[in-house]
Design a protein around this motif. Structure first.
Motif, PDB file in Angstrom:
ATOM      1  N   GLY A  95       0.850  -1.191   0.000  1.00 55.13           N
ATOM      2  CA  GLY A  95       0.000   0.000   0.000  1.00 55.13           C
ATOM      3  C   GLY A  95       0.879   1.231   0.000  1.00 55.13           C
ATOM      4  O   GLY A  95       1.834   1.329  -0.759  1.00 55.13           O
ATOM      5  N   GLU A  96       0.584   2.167   0.907  1.00 50.83           N
ATOM      6  CA  GLU A  96       1.357   3.410   0.994  1.00 50.83           C
ATOM      7  C   GLU A  96       2.577   3.273   1.899  1.00 50.83           C
ATOM      8  O   GLU A  96       3.397   4.177   1.975  1.00 50.83           O
ATOM      9  N   ASP A 151       3.722  -5.224  -2.968  1.00 46.43           N
ATOM     10  CA  ASP A 151       3.011  -4.465  -4.001  1.00 46.43           C
ATOM     11  C   ASP A 151       3.984  -3.911  -5.033  1.00 46.43           C
ATOM     12  O   ASP A 151       3.675  -3.846  -6.220  1.00 46.43           O
ATOM     13  N   ARG A 152       5.172  -3.520  -4.576  1.00 48.34           N
ATOM     14  CA  ARG A 152       6.174  -2.952  -5.470  1.00 48.34           C
ATOM     15  C   ARG A 152       7.519  -3.051  -4.763  1.00 48.34           C
ATOM     16  O   ARG A 152       7.601  -2.844  -3.564  1.00 48.34           O
ATOM     17  N   VAL A 153       8.577  -3.389  -5.508  1.00 48.68           N
ATOM     18  CA  VAL A 153       9.931  -3.386  -4.961  1.00 48.68           C
ATOM     19  C   VAL A 153      10.639  -2.167  -5.542  1.00 48.68           C
ATOM     20  O   VAL A 153      10.543  -1.904  -6.737  1.00 48.68           O
ATOM     21  N   PHE A 154      11.313  -1.409  -4.683  1.00 47.53           N
ATOM     22  CA  PHE A 154      11.935  -0.166  -5.126  1.00 47.53           C
ATOM     23  C   PHE A 154      13.413  -0.304  -5.450  1.00 47.53           C
ATOM     24  O   PHE A 154      13.821  -0.201  -6.588  1.00 47.53           O
ATOM     25  N   GLU A 155      14.243  -0.519  -4.417  1.00 44.13           N
ATOM     26  CA  GLU A 155      15.683  -0.432  -4.632  1.00 44.13           C
ATOM     27  C   GLU A 155      16.434  -1.106  -3.504  1.00 44.13           C
ATOM     28  O   GLU A 155      15.869  -1.434  -2.471  1.00 44.13           O
ATOM     29  N   ILE A 193       3.968 -16.117   1.101  1.00 42.79           N
ATOM     30  CA  ILE A 193       3.016 -15.493   2.021  1.00 42.79           C
ATOM     31  C   ILE A 193       2.617 -14.098   1.537  1.00 42.79           C
ATOM     32  O   ILE A 193       3.391 -13.408   0.870  1.00 42.79           O
ATOM     33  N   ASP A 194       1.400 -13.724   1.895  1.00 41.06           N
ATOM     34  CA  ASP A 194       0.902 -12.375   1.648  1.00 41.06           C
ATOM     35  C   ASP A 194       1.203 -11.583   2.920  1.00 41.06           C
ATOM     36  O   ASP A 194       0.498 -11.711   3.921  1.00 41.06           O
ATOM     37  N   LEU A 228       0.328  -8.840   8.382  1.00 44.32           N
ATOM     38  CA  LEU A 228       0.416  -7.608   9.162  1.00 44.32           C
ATOM     39  C   LEU A 228      -0.957  -7.008   9.481  1.00 44.32           C
ATOM     40  O   LEU A 228      -1.043  -5.894   9.997  1.00 44.32           O
ATOM     41  N   GLY A 229      -2.037  -7.731   9.143  1.00 43.08           N
ATOM     42  CA  GLY A 229      -3.376  -7.245   9.465  1.00 43.08           C
ATOM     43  C   GLY A 229      -3.914  -6.232   8.464  1.00 43.08           C
ATOM     44  O   GLY A 229      -4.859  -5.508   8.761  1.00 43.08           O
ATOM     45  N   MET A 230      -3.319  -6.169   7.282  1.00 45.44           N
ATOM     46  CA  MET A 230      -3.794  -5.272   6.233  1.00 45.44           C
ATOM     47  C   MET A 230      -4.754  -6.046   5.326  1.00 45.44           C
ATOM     48  O   MET A 230      -5.008  -7.226   5.545  1.00 45.44           O
ATOM     49  N   THR A 231      -5.259  -5.385   4.279  1.00 43.86           N
ATOM     50  CA  THR A 231      -6.129  -6.082   3.324  1.00 43.86           C
ATOM     51  C   THR A 231      -5.284  -6.966   2.404  1.00 43.86           C
ATOM     52  O   THR A 231      -4.094  -6.719   2.199  1.00 43.86           O
TER      53      THR A 231
END
Length: 160
Positions: free
Chosen positions: A18-19, A100-104, A62-63, A68-71
């Motif tokens: 997410g954010e 969701d996204r891998v940055f660096e 795993i998700d 972590l209790g998120m959606t």
């Protein structure tokens, strides 16, 4: 004279759910794969998506959002799976972690890493190895061995 600063900083792979931005030590990351549906395992915990074939090895995936209790993760073209070798008490646990996204890969100096905040409520923050401030917010460094309880580790190990 230039001094080596290797012991003063550590490399981390940053990713988002997410954010929120998280990080894991680069040395536990074996590889980063495009997202693909995992082979479902009956009666597993909800966060266990199933097994993924990684170079001939069945790797439990795993998700992390659910853990972590998120959606639940909704895969997008940016969704990735980090294949990690997590040192547990007596063995190395290989698992896939959906992001969701891998940055660096980024270095953090030891003095940048703050202790996990104590927010005074019964919220599990023991899996937070530290927090790094950035201009646009915080990066939470995850202690994977603490995040995965003994029970989780044995479920994941038997799934593989």
């Amino acid at each position: 004279m230039i001094m080596a600063t290797t012991s003063l900083e550590a490399q981390f792979v940053t990713f988002s759910l997410g954010e929120e931005i998280f990080a894991v030590p680069v040395e536990v990351v074996r590889e980063i794969l495009d997202y693909a549906e995992a082979f479902k395992i009956p009666n597993g915990p909800d966060y266990l998506l199933g097994l993924r074939d990684v170079r001939g090895q069945g790797v439990p995936t795993i998700d992390l959002r659910l853990k972590l209790g998120m959606t639940k993760t909704v895969p997008t073209p940016h969704t990735r799976v980090l294949v990690l070798d997590v040192p547990m008490e007596s063995r190395l646990l290989t698992l896939g972690l959906v992001a969701d996204r891998v940055f660096e890969v980024t270095p953090f100096r030891r003095e940048q890493i703050e202790a996990a905040p104590d927010i005074g409520v019964r919220w599990r923050s023991d899996y937070i190895a530290g927090v790094v401030r950035r201009e646009n917010g915080f990066v939470v460094i995850i202690d994977l061995a603490r995040l995965l309880s003994r029970e989780d580790a044995s479920v994941l190990q038997s799934a593989a």
